[in-house]
Write a protein that holds these residues in place. Structure first.
Motif, PDB file in Angstrom:
ATOM      1  N   ASP A   1      -0.088 147.254 -30.549  1.00  0.00           N
ATOM      2  CA  ASP A   1      -1.201 147.712 -31.384  1.00  0.00           C
ATOM      3  C   ASP A   1      -2.460 146.900 -31.089  1.00  0.00           C
ATOM      4  O   ASP A   1      -3.565 147.450 -31.010  1.00  0.00           O
ATOM      5  CB  ASP A   1      -0.844 147.581 -32.868  1.00  0.00           C
ATOM      6  N   ALA A   2      -2.285 145.596 -30.945  1.00  0.00           N
ATOM      7  CA  ALA A   2      -3.433 144.738 -30.655  1.00  0.00           C
ATOM      8  C   ALA A   2      -4.051 145.103 -29.310  1.00  0.00           C
ATOM      9  O   ALA A   2      -5.276 145.229 -29.179  1.00  0.00           O
ATOM     10  CB  ALA A   2      -2.994 143.274 -30.654  1.00  0.00           C
ATOM     11  N   ARG A   3      -3.204 145.283 -28.322  1.00  0.00           N
ATOM     12  CA  ARG A   3      -3.693 145.610 -26.981  1.00  0.00           C
ATOM     13  C   ARG A   3      -4.474 146.935 -26.989  1.00  0.00           C
ATOM     14  O   ARG A   3      -5.495 147.069 -26.311  1.00  0.00           O
ATOM     15  CB  ARG A   3      -2.522 145.698 -26.007  1.00  0.00           C
ATOM     16  N   ALA A   4      -3.991 147.905 -27.769  1.00  0.00           N
ATOM     17  CA  ALA A   4      -4.684 149.195 -27.848  1.00  0.00           C
ATOM     18  C   ALA A   4      -6.096 149.021 -28.398  1.00  0.00           C
ATOM     19  O   ALA A   4      -7.047 149.644 -27.908  1.00  0.00           O
ATOM     20  CB  ALA A   4      -3.883 150.161 -28.718  1.00  0.00           C
ATOM     21  N   CYS A   5      -6.235 148.163 -29.405  1.00  0.00           N
ATOM     22  CA  CYS A   5      -7.564 147.918 -29.987  1.00  0.00           C
ATOM     23  C   CYS A   5      -8.484 147.245 -28.976  1.00  0.00           C
ATOM     24  O   CYS A   5      -9.631 147.675 -28.775  1.00  0.00           O
ATOM     25  CB  CYS A   5      -7.439 147.041 -31.230  1.00  0.00           C
ATOM     26  N   TYR A   6      -8.000 146.194 -28.341  1.00  0.00           N
ATOM     27  CA  TYR A   6      -8.837 145.469 -27.385  1.00  0.00           C
ATOM     28  C   TYR A   6      -9.235 146.367 -26.214  1.00  0.00           C
ATOM     29  O   TYR A   6     -10.371 146.310 -25.727  1.00  0.00           O
ATOM     30  CB  TYR A   6      -8.091 144.239 -26.861  1.00  0.00           C
ATOM     31  N   THR A   7      -8.309 147.199 -25.774  1.00  0.00           N
ATOM     32  CA  THR A   7      -8.600 148.096 -24.654  1.00  0.00           C
ATOM     33  C   THR A   7      -9.698 149.085 -25.014  1.00  0.00           C
ATOM     34  O   THR A   7     -10.598 149.362 -24.205  1.00  0.00           O
ATOM     35  CB  THR A   7      -7.325 148.852 -24.233  1.00  0.00           C
ATOM     36  N   GLN A   8      -9.633 149.626 -26.225  1.00  0.00           N
ATOM     37  CA  GLN A   8     -10.667 150.561 -26.669  1.00  0.00           C
ATOM     38  C   GLN A   8     -12.032 149.881 -26.726  1.00  0.00           C
ATOM     39  O   GLN A   8     -13.045 150.464 -26.326  1.00  0.00           O
ATOM     40  CB  GLN A   8     -10.309 151.115 -28.053  1.00  0.00           C
ATOM     41  N   ILE A   9     -12.059 148.663 -27.219  1.00  0.00           N
ATOM     42  CA  ILE A   9     -13.332 147.944 -27.332  1.00  0.00           C
ATOM     43  C   ILE A   9     -13.937 147.715 -25.952  1.00  0.00           C
ATOM     44  O   ILE A   9     -15.135 147.933 -25.734  1.00  0.00           O
ATOM     45  CB  ILE A   9     -13.125 146.608 -28.069  1.00  0.00           C
ATOM     46  N   VAL A  10     -13.110 147.277 -25.009  1.00  0.00           N
ATOM     47  CA  VAL A  10     -13.597 147.043 -23.644  1.00  0.00           C
ATOM     48  C   VAL A  10     -14.089 148.340 -23.019  1.00  0.00           C
ATOM     49  O   VAL A  10     -15.106 148.374 -22.319  1.00  0.00           O
ATOM     50  CB  VAL A  10     -12.485 146.410 -22.781  1.00  0.00           C
ATOM     51  N   GLN A  11     -13.386 149.432 -23.289  1.00  0.00           N
ATOM     52  CA  GLN A  11     -13.766 150.723 -22.714  1.00  0.00           C
ATOM     53  C   GLN A  11     -15.099 151.221 -23.258  1.00  0.00           C
ATOM     54  O   GLN A  11     -15.933 151.734 -22.504  1.00  0.00           O
ATOM     55  CB  GLN A  11     -12.680 151.758 -23.004  1.00  0.00           C
ATOM     56  N   PHE A  12     -15.310 151.055 -24.566  1.00  0.00           N
ATOM     57  CA  PHE A  12     -16.492 151.638 -25.190  1.00  0.00           C
ATOM     58  C   PHE A  12     -17.686 150.689 -25.245  1.00  0.00           C
ATOM     59  O   PHE A  12     -18.830 151.145 -25.245  1.00  0.00           O
ATOM     60  CB  PHE A  12     -16.147 152.121 -26.605  1.00  0.00           C
ATOM     61  N   THR A  13     -17.444 149.383 -25.323  1.00  0.00           N
ATOM     62  CA  THR A  13     -18.567 148.438 -25.409  1.00  0.00           C
ATOM     63  C   THR A  13     -18.295 147.223 -24.526  1.00  0.00           C
ATOM     64  O   THR A  13     -18.186 146.094 -25.015  1.00  0.00           O
ATOM     65  CB  THR A  13     -18.799 147.980 -26.860  1.00  0.00           C
ATOM     66  N   PRO A  14     -18.180 147.419 -23.219  1.00  0.00           N
ATOM     67  CA  PRO A  14     -17.792 146.314 -22.331  1.00  0.00           C
ATOM     68  C   PRO A  14     -18.790 145.159 -22.302  1.00  0.00           C
ATOM     69  O   PRO A  14     -18.400 144.017 -22.037  1.00  0.00           O
ATOM     70  CB  PRO A  14     -17.699 146.995 -20.959  1.00  0.00           C
ATOM     71  N   ASP A  15     -20.068 145.445 -22.560  1.00  0.00           N
ATOM     72  CA  ASP A  15     -21.089 144.407 -22.449  1.00  0.00           C
ATOM     73  C   ASP A  15     -21.417 143.727 -23.776  1.00  0.00           C
ATOM     74  O   ASP A  15     -22.268 142.835 -23.819  1.00  0.00           O
ATOM     75  CB  ASP A  15     -22.378 145.003 -21.865  1.00  0.00           C
TER      76      ASP A  15
ATOM     77  N   ALA B   1     -12.771 140.718 -26.213  1.00  0.00           N
ATOM     78  CA  ALA B   1     -11.574 141.547 -26.087  1.00  0.00           C
ATOM     79  C   ALA B   1     -11.031 141.506 -24.662  1.00  0.00           C
ATOM     80  O   ALA B   1      -9.810 141.458 -24.448  1.00  0.00           O
ATOM     81  CB  ALA B   1     -11.892 142.986 -26.491  1.00  0.00           C
ATOM     82  N   GLU B   2     -11.922 141.515 -23.690  1.00  0.00           N
ATOM     83  CA  GLU B   2     -11.486 141.447 -22.290  1.00  0.00           C
ATOM     84  C   GLU B   2     -10.795 140.115 -22.007  1.00  0.00           C
ATOM     85  O   GLU B   2      -9.775 140.063 -21.305  1.00  0.00           O
ATOM     86  CB  GLU B   2     -12.685 141.630 -21.369  1.00  0.00           C
ATOM     87  N   ARG B   3     -11.335 139.035 -22.564  1.00  0.00           N
ATOM     88  CA  ARG B   3     -10.721 137.718 -22.378  1.00  0.00           C
ATOM     89  C   ARG B   3      -9.326 137.687 -22.995  1.00  0.00           C
ATOM     90  O   ARG B   3      -8.380 137.161 -22.398  1.00  0.00           O
ATOM     91  CB  ARG B   3     -11.604 136.639 -23.017  1.00  0.00           C
ATOM     92  N   ILE B   4      -9.192 138.277 -24.193  1.00  0.00           N
ATOM     93  CA  ILE B   4      -7.891 138.285 -24.861  1.00  0.00           C
ATOM     94  C   ILE B   4      -6.885 139.122 -24.077  1.00  0.00           C
ATOM     95  O   ILE B   4      -5.711 138.751 -23.949  1.00  0.00           O
ATOM     96  CB  ILE B   4      -8.030 138.814 -26.299  1.00  0.00           C
ATOM     97  N   LEU B   5      -7.333 140.246 -23.538  1.00  0.00           N
ATOM     98  CA  LEU B   5      -6.432 141.084 -22.744  1.00  0.00           C
ATOM     99  C   LEU B   5      -5.913 140.330 -21.526  1.00  0.00           C
ATOM    100  O   LEU B   5      -4.734 140.452 -21.164  1.00  0.00           O
ATOM    101  CB  LEU B   5      -7.150 142.364 -22.311  1.00  0.00           C
ATOM    102  N   ARG B   6      -6.772 139.551 -20.885  1.00  0.00           N
ATOM    103  CA  ARG B   6      -6.318 138.756 -19.735  1.00  0.00           C
ATOM    104  C   ARG B   6      -5.261 137.748 -20.173  1.00  0.00           C
ATOM    105  O   ARG B   6      -4.267 137.530 -19.474  1.00  0.00           O
ATOM    106  CB  ARG B   6      -7.505 138.042 -19.086  1.00  0.00           C
ATOM    107  N   ARG B   7      -5.485 137.145 -21.336  1.00  0.00           N
ATOM    108  CA  ARG B   7      -4.503 136.180 -21.840  1.00  0.00           C
ATOM    109  C   ARG B   7      -3.182 136.869 -22.158  1.00  0.00           C
ATOM    110  O   ARG B   7      -2.106 136.344 -21.839  1.00  0.00           O
ATOM    111  CB  ARG B   7      -5.057 135.483 -23.085  1.00  0.00           C
ATOM    112  N   LEU B   8      -3.244 138.037 -22.785  1.00  0.00           N
ATOM    113  CA  LEU B   8      -2.018 138.757 -23.118  1.00  0.00           C
ATOM    114  C   LEU B   8      -1.258 139.172 -21.865  1.00  0.00           C
ATOM    115  O   LEU B   8      -0.024 139.207 -21.859  1.00  0.00           O
ATOM    116  CB  LEU B   8      -2.343 139.992 -23.963  1.00  0.00           C
TER     117      LEU B   8
END
Length: 224
Positions: free
Chosen positions: A178-192, A199-206
């Motif tokens: 569930d957490a990964r899905a949220c972070y992925t959406q955030i990176v997709q819609f507001t990467p900058d 969120a991108e940093r957390i995804l790399r850690r996960l």
């Protein structure tokens, strides 16, 4: 010249009465609204008034502003009742939100309905004492926050922080998918954005958890 007062039975009158109730201070400002019978009764009256106003305005383009206000009053009051733990009010809130999307998915009422459901899920995810139910509400919070972010781009100032909060809450409780899905959406819609970068940093850690990168070079024993 002052305008004539709204006539009873009109959308304007129902809205005026609902506004009075919303603005009237509570007898006990420190009371928990979810446990205050007088507050709950007030919300039921607002629901009734707002529902009648919605019925009179939802098909009339000239009453668009009154409709949007009526929908907001209805959703806000229904949310307060749903947060008391009343399952019927929870279901009715979902029904109201779905109805506004069906009427016009691009309307403010539809967006506010989605936002209201996210708020309900957040409340229950953080207040529910039963572990299984809390976990279910955390997943619901994540799914609804992602839906809000995906479906209503103009709501980004509110939807992105909510999706990030849902991701963090799920991650803290070990609900990594569930957490990964949220972070992925955030990176997709507001990467900058700031949330996007985090969120991108957390995804790399996960991605490293359980799958550490290969390390080359000699070991402490001198082996490679």
């Amino acid at each position: 010249m002052e305008s004539a007062p709204a006539q009873p039975g009109t959308a304007e009158w129902y809205l005026a009465e609902a506004s009075k109730l919303r603005l009237t201070p509570l007898d006990d400002k420190d009371a928990d609204p979810t446990q205050d019978p007088k507050f709950q009764e007030r919300q039921r009256k607002i629901v009734d008034l707002a529902t009648k106003s919605v019925a009179l305005t939802h098909k009339n383009p000239e009453k668009k502003q009154q409709f949007e206000v009526s929908a907001r009053y209805l959703l806000d009051a229904r949310l307060q009742l749903a947060m008391t733990g009343d399952d019927e009010q929870v279901e009715l809130l979902y029904e109201n939100a779905r109805a506004f999307v069906k009427r016009d998915p691009a309307s403010h009422a539809a967006a506010h309905g989605a936002h209201t459901l996210v708020n309900l899920a957040y409340h229950n995810a953080t207040q529910e004492k039963a572990p299984d139910k809390a976990a279910t509400w955390r997943s619901e919070f994540a799914q609804l926050a992602n839906h809000y972010l995906q479906t209503f781009p103009r709501e980004e100032p509110r939807s992105v922080p909510l999706a990030y909060t849902a991701g963090r809450l799920c991650e803290q409780h070990g609900q990594i998918d569930d957490a990964r899905a949220c972070y992925t959406q955030i990176v997709q819609f507001t990467p900058d954005s700031l949330h996007g970068s985090e969120a991108e940093r957390i995804l790399r850690r996960l991605d490293l958890v359980g799958n550490p990168p290969p390390i080359s070079g000699p070991t402490l024993e001198g082996e490679t």
